[in-house]
Design a protein around this motif. Structure first.
Motif, PDB file in Angstrom:
ATOM      1  N   UNK A 337       0.786  -1.234   0.000  1.00  0.00           N
ATOM      2  CA  UNK A 337       0.000   0.000   0.000  1.00  0.00           C
ATOM      3  C   UNK A 337       0.812   1.275   0.000  1.00  0.00           C
ATOM      4  N   UNK A 338       1.879   1.341  -0.809  1.00  0.00           N
ATOM      5  CA  UNK A 338       2.752   2.521  -0.799  1.00  0.00           C
ATOM      6  C   UNK A 338       2.334   3.477  -1.914  1.00  0.00           C
ATOM      7  N   UNK A 339       2.048   4.714  -1.546  1.00  0.00           N
ATOM      8  CA  UNK A 339       1.739   5.766  -2.525  1.00  0.00           C
ATOM      9  C   UNK A 339       2.696   6.924  -2.283  1.00  0.00           C
ATOM     10  N   UNK A 357      12.309  -5.089   4.088  1.00  0.00           N
ATOM     11  CA  UNK A 357      11.940  -4.832   2.707  1.00  0.00           C
ATOM     12  C   UNK A 357      12.685  -3.722   2.005  1.00  0.00           C
ATOM     13  N   UNK A 358      13.769  -3.203   2.570  1.00  0.00           N
ATOM     14  CA  UNK A 358      14.485  -2.112   1.908  1.00  0.00           C
ATOM     15  C   UNK A 358      14.966  -2.532   0.521  1.00  0.00           C
ATOM     16  N   UNK A 514      16.644  13.582   3.379  1.00  0.00           N
ATOM     17  CA  UNK A 514      15.392  13.071   3.924  1.00  0.00           C
ATOM     18  C   UNK A 514      15.471  11.548   3.979  1.00  0.00           C
ATOM     19  N   UNK A 515      14.652  10.962   4.852  1.00  0.00           N
ATOM     20  CA  UNK A 515      14.709   9.520   5.083  1.00  0.00           C
ATOM     21  C   UNK A 515      13.324   8.906   4.992  1.00  0.00           C
ATOM     22  N   UNK A 516      13.283   7.695   4.417  1.00  0.00           N
ATOM     23  CA  UNK A 516      12.089   6.858   4.458  1.00  0.00           C
ATOM     24  C   UNK A 516      12.372   5.708   5.410  1.00  0.00           C
ATOM     25  N   UNK A 517      11.407   5.402   6.267  1.00  0.00           N
ATOM     26  CA  UNK A 517      11.546   4.289   7.202  1.00  0.00           C
ATOM     27  C   UNK A 517      10.657   3.139   6.743  1.00  0.00           C
ATOM     28  N   UNK A 523       5.883   2.098   4.466  1.00  0.00           N
ATOM     29  CA  UNK A 523       6.937   3.103   4.337  1.00  0.00           C
ATOM     30  C   UNK A 523       6.386   4.428   4.835  1.00  0.00           C
ATOM     31  N   UNK A 524       7.118   5.065   5.748  1.00  0.00           N
ATOM     32  CA  UNK A 524       6.704   6.350   6.294  1.00  0.00           C
ATOM     33  C   UNK A 524       7.906   7.273   6.344  1.00  0.00           C
ATOM     34  N   UNK A 525       7.692   8.593   6.236  1.00  0.00           N
ATOM     35  CA  UNK A 525       8.821   9.522   6.381  1.00  0.00           C
ATOM     36  C   UNK A 525       9.389   9.440   7.789  1.00  0.00           C
ATOM     37  N   UNK A 526      10.706   9.575   7.902  1.00  0.00           N
ATOM     38  CA  UNK A 526      11.349   9.645   9.211  1.00  0.00           C
ATOM     39  C   UNK A 526      11.980  11.027   9.302  1.00  0.00           C
ATOM     40  N   UNK A 527      11.324  11.913  10.015  1.00  0.00           N
ATOM     41  CA  UNK A 527      11.765  13.296  10.061  1.00  0.00           C
ATOM     42  C   UNK A 527      12.724  13.484  11.226  1.00  0.00           C
ATOM     43  N   UNK A 528      13.905  12.980  11.082  1.00  0.00           N
ATOM     44  CA  UNK A 528      14.924  13.103  12.105  1.00  0.00           C
ATOM     45  C   UNK A 528      16.261  12.751  11.482  1.00  0.00           C
TER      46      UNK A 528
END
Length: 685
Positions: A337-339, A357-358, A514-517, A523-528
């Motif tokens: 379900x990744x958009x 799953x990377x 920027x990072x994707x976790x 998959x979600x943004x990792x804002x750190x």
């Protein structure tokens, strides 16, 4: 302590150490650094007794127990936990003595044997072994799986766990991070920080060295140079030493030139002969300072992409995974379900524990796998450069670098992907030369090359294709520090988009903004930053351990684990997070809004567009400066000769005009450089 005095060490006809001396003190954590082929692994072989010095004196305390990672791939059906337990040679010897004592029916011997078995930690050996296995990224349901059922990389992790299980006063680790992902690397760092013995580690991961070591030994030109401090401190001190040596060398050369000039001028004059002779003796007595011979740096760059589609690609409700093993079976879905959209100029670091799953995501985007469901829309003119984790295995061992390039040309021609690249054999040889494949190396079989040379060949093949989207899955595993630095610089100057999976935190920090976790099937943004991610890993692992205990661990097993944590330095920090781990703690950074990410991407694209004409003009100015410099040198040479008077006047006027033009070009070059630097700072700031 370990003492090396005037050691000479040869491998075949090659001298690796020539009269080298160094002292390593108990309890020190030493990073052993140097270029590939300098002799780092051979020094390990000297320490473990596999090699012997050709000259000099070498000593190591005879009572020290040594542990190191076996380099052979384990082939056994033994359960993983038992395989790691048997790495404890003290425990193994105690168990063998118990067996022998029982067979001898000697009561006193049995009493001593059981006491030794208890002292060796037999009561908590399984929990200690399992803590190591979990810390290196295995799941709890894999603790009793046969060793042969794991892939090569996971079996090497078991070899590492086996080495850590062994009680030791000296621990030798040769590239221990190569088969680890970031979460296992964080755990290993913490373990090594609490190790009480003497540690020698070879690694090309500068952040790992900075975190673990407090002494650095540099092998350079067959000598051992000891520096107090970690790798970053070593770099600073070495730079200072090189600057001082360069300055001292320059001053000495000036003094020698002055003495020699006096000698040449007055040695034939009787009135000055005595002074000239004294200066000859002074010149002979002078202890010569060697010039600074810095190790050759390796650099390369990615060519400017022919186009930059925006977005590069769009994902709509995409599920990633593997097709069914049988026609009637179901596919294995890992991420669902990744958009998302990937925009021109983005620098994305992909984070997540091993197995989440990377690599599957990257392989699907690279077209090596087909999406299980959903839609992937590629931008017009998308040209992907893909460095896979197993890319080195894809190279043909019997083929040469030149044959690989010729085959690449044929493949790109057949697919209609040639983008104006030079394709003649000599052009391909020249291109290979920019990646340090020169002379006979272009015809050397790839199978005989080192891992670093193979990785450079893969990078060479990617750069030649002029991609606009780079997908890099652990590209630094076999690269030395100099090549990693070159890759970091090249990626920062690359005008396209980068998606990077790596456990090299220095590369992630330098390249990604920027990072994707990838976690728990999504998959979600990792804002750190990576420090935030490291804390997140430790928090998730702690929650996983607590949940495991609450699920039904016995009180006795928990007590044994707790005892091991206090009695042994290598208590585990964390087991690797898995898709079914609990949600991140509340302190985990909140994701940025989609609008903010879109604005950031737009800003980067605008900066890229603004930089393009500046860089082109800078290149033109540099070419003009080179031409003017050559003309100026030619005119100066001509004027120093015997020109006719009429030509002397004309040459003088032309030299003045060339000098003025060169000054104007240099001023423009400075303006452009400052503008590019300011725009680049804006892009990263």
């Amino acid at each position: 302590m370990i003492s090396l005095r005037n050691i000479t060490l040869r491998r075949g006809t090659r001298v690796l150490l020539d009269g080298a001396s160094c002292t390593l003190n108990p309890g020190e954590k030493i990073g052993l650094v140097g270029r590939n082929g300098a002799g780092k692994s051979s020094l390990f072989r000297l320490l473990d007794g596999t090699l012997h010095e050709d000259k000099g004196d070498f000593s190591i305390p005879p009572q020290w127990r040594m542990a190191q990672v076996a380099q052979d791939m384990p082939e056994t059906d033994m359960p993983a936990t038992q395989f790691v337990i048997e790495g404890d040679v003290t425990l193994l010897a105690a168990q063998q003595e118990v067996t022998a004592a029982e067979a001898s029916d000697d009561g006193e011997r049995m009493a001593h044997a059981y006491m030794a078995l208890h002292d060796a930690g037999a009561h908590d050996a399984p929990s200690r072994a399992q803590a190591l296995i979990l810390g290196l990224g295995f799941r709890t349901d894999e603790l009793d799986r046969p060793v042969n059922s794991f892939s090569g990389g996971w079996r090497m992790r078991l070899q590492l766990a086996r080495a850590l299980m062994c009680p030791s006063e000296l621990l030798l680790l040769d590239e221990p991070t190569n088969h680890l992902d970031l979460d296992a690397l964080v755990w290993l760092e913490d373990w090594l920080k609490r190790y009480q013995g003497t540690l020698l580690v070879i690694s090309h991961d500068r952040e790992f060295l900075d975190a673990v070591t407090n002494v650095t030994v540099h092998i350079e030109r067959a000598q051992l140079h000891r520096y107090g401090g970690n790798y970053s401190r070593f770099e600073d001190m070495r730079a200072e030493q090189m600057a001082l040596q360069a300055s001292a060398y320059t001053r000495q050369q000036e003094k020698m030139a002055h003495l020699q000039k006096f000698i040449d001028r007055f040695k034939a004059k009787a009135s000055k002969a005595k002074q000239a002779q004294s200066r000859v003796k002074a010149l002979e007595r002078m202890e010569k300072i060697g010039p600074v011979l810095a190790e050759a740096e390796f650099t390369f760059e990615f060519a400017e992409p022919l186009n930059l589609p925006n977005p590069m690609l769009a994902l709509h409700e995409v599920s990633f995974g593997y097709p069914p093993l049988q026609e009637t079976g179901d596919p294995t879905v890992i991420v669902r379900g990744v958009s998302k959209s990937v925009l021109a100029g983005q620098r994305i670091g992909i984070l997540g524990a091993n197995g989440q799953g990377k690599s599957t995501v990257v392989k699907t985007i690279a077209r090596d796998l087909t999406a299980i469901s959903g839609e992937i829309t590629e931008g017009k003119g998308l040209n992907i450069g893909y460095f896979a984790q197993q890319e080195l295995d894809v190279l043909r061992p019997a083929d040469t670098p030149l044959e690989h390039m010729i085959r690449l040309v044929k493949d790109c021609t057949a697919q209609g992907r040639l983008a104006g690249q030079a394709t003649r054999e000599q052009d391909l040889r020249n291109f290979l030369g920019t990646f340090n494949f020169t002379g006979d190396q272009v015809k050397q079989a790839v199978g005989t090359m080192s891992g670093g040379e193979k990785a450079r060949l893969v990078l060479c093949m990617i750069v030649w294709q002029r991609p606009n989207l780079l997908l890099l899955d652990e590209p630094t595993n076999h690269l030395d520090l100099a090549t990693r630095e070159a890759l970091s610089v090249a990626l920062n100057e690359f005008e396209g988009t980068v998606m990077l999976v790596s456990h090299d935190r220095a590369l992630l920090r330098a390249v990604c903004d920027e990072f994707w976790l990838v976690s728990r099937g999504g998959i979600a943004p990792f804002d750190g930053d990576l420090d935030d991610y490291q804390r997140y890993l430790l928090d998730v692992a702690r929650q996983a351990r607590e949940a495991q205990r609450a699920a039904g661990k016995s009180v006795a097993a928990a007590a044994a684990t707790e005892s091991a944590a206090t009695a042994e330095p290598p208590a585990p920090v964390a087991a690797a997070p898995r898709p079914d781990d609990p949600a991140p703690p509340a302190s985990a950074p909140a994701p940025r809004s989609g609008e903010q990410r879109r604005l950031d991407a737009q800003r980067r694209q605008q900066v890229t567009e603004r930089l393009r004409p500046l860089r082109k003009e800078l290149e033109q100015v540099e070419k003009r400066m080179a031409g003017l410099e050559a003309e100026k040198t030619g005119l100066e040479t001509a004027l120093s000769g015997n020109l006719p008077p009429a030509e002397i006047a004309e040459a003088g006027r032309r030299l003045k005009a060339v000098g003025d033009a060169l000054e104007t070009a240099e001023a423009r070059w400075l303006e452009l450089s400052e503008a590019i630097e300011a725009a680049s700072a804006e892009a990263t700031g």
